[in-house]
Design a protein around this motif. Structure first.
Motif, PDB file in Angstrom:
ATOM      1  N   GLU A   1      -5.786  17.377 -41.899  1.00 14.17           N
ATOM      2  CA  GLU A   1      -4.349  17.244 -40.644  1.00 14.17           C
ATOM      3  C   GLU A   1      -4.358  18.011 -38.617  1.00 14.17           C
ATOM      4  OE1 GLU A   1      -2.504  14.388 -39.482  1.00 14.17           O
ATOM      5  OE2 GLU A   1      -2.468  13.721 -40.613  1.00 14.17           O
ATOM      6  N   ASP A   2      -4.330  17.136 -38.087  1.00 13.05           N
ATOM      7  CA  ASP A   2      -4.038  17.897 -37.040  1.00 13.05           C
ATOM      8  C   ASP A   2      -2.767  17.925 -36.176  1.00 13.05           C
ATOM      9  OD1 ASP A   2      -4.700  15.126 -36.129  1.00 13.05           O
ATOM     10  OD2 ASP A   2      -5.153  15.791 -33.667  1.00 13.05           O
ATOM     11  N   SER A   3      -1.729  17.679 -36.616  1.00 11.17           N
ATOM     12  CA  SER A   3      -0.330  17.163 -36.350  1.00 11.17           C
ATOM     13  C   SER A   3       0.677  17.983 -37.026  1.00 11.17           C
ATOM     14  CB  SER A   3      -0.769  15.828 -35.845  1.00 11.17           C
ATOM     15  OG  SER A   3       0.018  14.784 -36.743  1.00 11.17           O
ATOM     16  N   SER A   4       1.793  18.160 -36.640  1.00 12.09           N
ATOM     17  CA  SER A   4       2.952  18.759 -37.216  1.00 12.09           C
ATOM     18  C   SER A   4       4.042  17.486 -38.318  1.00 12.09           C
ATOM     19  CB  SER A   4       3.821  19.229 -35.981  1.00 12.09           C
ATOM     20  OG  SER A   4       4.039  18.541 -35.308  1.00 12.09           O
ATOM     21  N   HIS A   5       3.579  15.837 -37.717  1.00 13.27           N
ATOM     22  CA  HIS A   5       4.067  15.401 -38.102  1.00 13.27           C
ATOM     23  C   HIS A   5       3.205  15.104 -39.581  1.00 13.27           C
ATOM     24  CE1 HIS A   5       7.425  13.928 -35.753  1.00 13.27           C
ATOM     25  NE2 HIS A   5       6.317  14.237 -34.908  1.00 13.27           N
ATOM     26  N   GLY A   6       1.704  14.977 -39.227  1.00 15.79           N
ATOM     27  CA  GLY A   6       0.780  14.508 -40.110  1.00 15.79           C
ATOM     28  C   GLY A   6       0.626  15.353 -41.550  1.00 15.79           C
ATOM     29  N   VAL A   7       1.067  16.983 -41.291  1.00 11.54           N
ATOM     30  CA  VAL A   7       1.011  18.087 -42.210  1.00 11.54           C
ATOM     31  C   VAL A   7       2.645  17.503 -43.152  1.00 11.54           C
ATOM     32  CG1 VAL A   7       1.690  20.926 -42.671  1.00 11.54           C
ATOM     33  CG2 VAL A   7      -0.136  19.834 -41.134  1.00 11.54           C
ATOM     34  N   THR A   8       3.394  17.777 -42.344  1.00  6.32           N
ATOM     35  CA  THR A   8       5.037  17.368 -43.158  1.00  6.32           C
ATOM     36  C   THR A   8       4.393  16.173 -44.104  1.00  6.32           C
ATOM     37  OG1 THR A   8       6.317  18.264 -40.645  1.00  6.32           O
ATOM     38  CG2 THR A   8       6.885  16.869 -42.906  1.00  6.32           C
ATOM     39  N   ALA A   9       3.912  15.263 -43.835  1.00  9.81           N
ATOM     40  CA  ALA A   9       3.638  13.372 -44.597  1.00  9.81           C
ATOM     41  C   ALA A   9       2.588  14.390 -45.735  1.00  9.81           C
ATOM     42  CB  ALA A   9       3.085  12.418 -43.453  1.00  9.81           C
ATOM     43  N   ALA A  10       1.795  15.243 -45.401  1.00  3.53           N
ATOM     44  CA  ALA A  10       1.516  15.784 -46.456  1.00  3.53           C
ATOM     45  C   ALA A  10       1.826  15.946 -47.700  1.00  3.53           C
ATOM     46  CB  ALA A  10      -0.170  15.835 -46.112  1.00  3.53           C
ATOM     47  N   LYS A  11       2.667  17.597 -47.045  1.00  3.82           N
ATOM     48  CA  LYS A  11       3.126  17.984 -47.912  1.00  3.82           C
ATOM     49  C   LYS A  11       4.252  17.147 -48.713  1.00  3.82           C
ATOM     50  CE  LYS A  11       2.463  21.339 -49.207  1.00  3.82           C
ATOM     51  NZ  LYS A  11       1.221  22.480 -49.725  1.00  3.82           N
ATOM     52  N   ALA A  12       4.876  16.486 -48.460  1.00  6.91           N
ATOM     53  CA  ALA A  12       5.968  15.750 -49.055  1.00  6.91           C
ATOM     54  C   ALA A  12       5.136  14.470 -49.822  1.00  6.91           C
ATOM     55  CB  ALA A  12       6.487  14.715 -47.739  1.00  6.91           C
ATOM     56  N   ALA A  13       4.252  14.462 -49.874  1.00  5.45           N
ATOM     57  CA  ALA A  13       3.513  13.500 -50.541  1.00  5.45           C
ATOM     58  C   ALA A  13       2.831  14.275 -51.903  1.00  5.45           C
ATOM     59  CB  ALA A  13       2.201  13.072 -49.793  1.00  5.45           C
ATOM     60  N   GLY A  14       2.857  15.332 -51.967  1.00  8.85           N
ATOM     61  CA  GLY A  14       3.472  16.201 -52.960  1.00  8.85           C
ATOM     62  C   GLY A  14       1.578  16.687 -52.763  1.00  8.85           C
ATOM     63  N   MET A  15       0.697  16.559 -51.332  1.00  9.48           N
ATOM     64  CA  MET A  15      -0.600  16.944 -51.310  1.00  9.48           C
ATOM     65  C   MET A  15      -0.815  18.442 -50.919  1.00  9.48           C
ATOM     66  SD  MET A  15      -1.809  13.156 -50.287  1.00  9.48           S
ATOM     67  CE  MET A  15      -1.897  11.967 -51.305  1.00  9.48           C
ATOM     68  N   ARG A  16      -1.913  18.914 -50.830  1.00 11.50           N
ATOM     69  CA  ARG A  16      -2.421  20.011 -50.591  1.00 11.50           C
ATOM     70  C   ARG A  16      -3.397  20.046 -49.431  1.00 11.50           C
ATOM     71  NH1 ARG A  16      -6.493  21.518 -55.002  1.00 11.50           N
ATOM     72  NH2 ARG A  16      -5.729  19.832 -55.814  1.00 11.50           N
ATOM     73  N   CYS A  17      -2.596  20.442 -48.244  1.00 13.96           N
ATOM     74  CA  CYS A  17      -3.349  19.820 -46.717  1.00 13.96           C
ATOM     75  C   CYS A  17      -3.373  21.069 -45.975  1.00 13.96           C
ATOM     76  CB  CYS A  17      -2.279  19.760 -46.075  1.00 13.96           C
ATOM     77  SG  CYS A  17      -2.188  19.295 -44.504  1.00 13.96           S
ATOM     78  N   ILE A  18      -4.991  21.010 -45.107  1.00 17.64           N
ATOM     79  CA  ILE A  18      -5.449  21.613 -44.019  1.00 17.64           C
ATOM     80  C   ILE A  18      -5.184  21.024 -43.282  1.00 17.64           C
ATOM     81  CG2 ILE A  18      -7.776  22.523 -43.343  1.00 17.64           C
ATOM     82  CD1 ILE A  18      -9.582  21.343 -45.864  1.00 17.64           C
ATOM     83  N   GLY A  19      -5.200  22.313 -42.189  1.00 12.99           N
ATOM     84  CA  GLY A  19      -4.352  21.930 -40.864  1.00 12.99           C
ATOM     85  C   GLY A  19      -5.692  22.504 -40.065  1.00 12.99           C
ATOM     86  N   TYR A  20      -6.235  21.131 -39.336  1.00 13.14           N
ATOM     87  CA  TYR A  20      -7.266  21.489 -38.787  1.00 13.14           C
ATOM     88  C   TYR A  20      -6.791  21.738 -37.031  1.00 13.14           C
ATOM     89  CZ  TYR A  20     -11.078  20.604 -35.046  1.00 13.14           C
ATOM     90  OH  TYR A  20     -11.802  20.786 -33.746  1.00 13.14           O
ATOM     91  N   VAL A  21      -7.251  22.872 -36.429  1.00 13.09           N
ATOM     92  CA  VAL A  21      -6.453  23.287 -34.750  1.00 13.09           C
ATOM     93  C   VAL A  21      -7.049  22.692 -33.693  1.00 13.09           C
ATOM     94  CG1 VAL A  21      -5.379  24.618 -33.271  1.00 13.09           C
ATOM     95  CG2 VAL A  21      -5.222  25.059 -35.383  1.00 13.09           C
ATOM     96  N   ASN A  22      -6.232  21.589 -33.355  1.00 17.35           N
ATOM     97  CA  ASN A  22      -7.778  21.078 -32.331  1.00 17.35           C
ATOM     98  C   ASN A  22      -6.454  20.864 -30.599  1.00 17.35           C
ATOM     99  OD1 ASN A  22      -8.483  18.825 -30.209  1.00 17.35           O
ATOM    100  ND2 ASN A  22      -8.682  16.966 -32.427  1.00 17.35           N
ATOM    101  N   VAL A  23      -6.806  21.632 -29.799  1.00 17.31           N
ATOM    102  CA  VAL A  23      -6.549  21.714 -28.832  1.00 17.31           C
ATOM    103  C   VAL A  23      -6.031  20.868 -28.251  1.00 17.31           C
ATOM    104  CG1 VAL A  23      -7.624  24.488 -28.730  1.00 17.31           C
ATOM    105  CG2 VAL A  23      -9.088  22.383 -27.362  1.00 17.31           C
ATOM    106  N   ASN A  24      -6.466  18.954 -28.099  1.00 17.60           N
ATOM    107  CA  ASN A  24      -5.901  18.371 -27.783  1.00 17.60           C
ATOM    108  C   ASN A  24      -5.171  17.336 -28.324  1.00 17.60           C
ATOM    109  OD1 ASN A  24      -8.465  18.821 -25.124  1.00 17.60           O
ATOM    110  ND2 ASN A  24     -10.396  18.172 -26.579  1.00 17.60           N
ATOM    111  N   SER A  25      -4.925  18.177 -29.340  1.00 13.63           N
ATOM    112  CA  SER A  25      -3.709  17.395 -29.956  1.00 13.63           C
ATOM    113  C   SER A  25      -2.805  17.825 -29.366  1.00 13.63           C
ATOM    114  CB  SER A  25      -4.016  17.198 -31.303  1.00 13.63           C
ATOM    115  OG  SER A  25      -4.642  17.055 -31.741  1.00 13.63           O
TER     116      SER A  25
END
Length: 215
Positions: free
Chosen positions: A165-189
């Motif tokens: 994931e590259d967004s805060s909403h996306g990371v929150t969604a993944a963690k809420a689903a009980g999944m492990r998450c890699i956050g990709y820092v995309n400056v254009n996001s």
């Protein structure tokens, strides 16, 4: 890890600049002004949820359905005219997962129509075992619905999935689903809070598939 699920915008392709440009133009077309910085708060949300909020906040007179149709038409035109390529390193990650026989899916907040356009443009459709749009589940990100649906379609438990994931909403969604998450820092996001991710990378090349067990 028994499955790997990708967000799409800002992860597979660097499409957020297209989204920002079209969204700024759409708000202007319907009689208001918005900045990219203000739009960054909506990154990762589905278009219907985002435009409902923007319509109310900026007092847009036209119905959401009309706004959605206008912005989708213009986003597809912009995508087709662009010279975008998949983000550097992403094809290697996808191919590496396939070589390891790990199922891969997409769980994107974009509409089914836009997801299809992206995958067709880059010839990636055949790589994915499931494709889920946030518009196909009851609640979009930051709710976990889209990721839970992807896990269900892949036949894997949520806790056995890794998400990119590259967004805060996306990371929150993944963690809420009980999944492990890699956050990709995309400056254009834009300015995204990825602090809840299990691993944060600034380059897709930093993702080591053989080392993901440490998540």
């Amino acid at each position: 890890m028994k499955a790997f699920i990708f967000d799409m915008d800002g992860v597979i392709i660097d499409s957020e600049p297209i989204h920002f440009e079209v969204e700024i133009g759409t708000v202007k077309y319907f009689g208001a002004e918005i900045t990219q910085q203000q739009l960054e708060n909506y990154v990762g949300m589905t278009a219907p949820e985002m435009w409902n909020e923007i319509r109310n906040e900026y007092k847009l007179a036209h119905p959401v359905e009309e706004i959605l149709a206008y912005q989708l038409e213009n986003k597809i035109k912009a995508l087709r005219a662009s010279e975008l390529e998949p983000i550097e390193g992403i094809k290697e990650v996808i191919e590496g997962l396939k070589q390891r026989q790990i199922p891969v899916g997409i769980a994107s907040s974009s509409s089914p129509e836009f997801i299809k356009e992206v995958l067709l443009k880059f010839g990636l459709t055949e790589y994915f075992d499931c494709i889920v749009s946030g518009e196909e589940v009851p609640k979009g990100k930051p709710a976990p619905d889209v990721y839970l649906k992807a896990a269900e379609q892949l036949g894997v438990k949520p806790e056995d999935c890794v998400v990119l994931e590259d967004s805060s909403h996306g990371v929150t969604a993944a963690k809420a689903a009980g999944m492990r998450c890699i956050g990709y820092v995309n400056v254009n996001s834009g300015n995204q809070d990825l602090s809840r991710a299990d691993l944060i990378v600034s380059s897709i090349h930093d993702i080591n598939l053989d080392d993901l067990s440490r998540l």
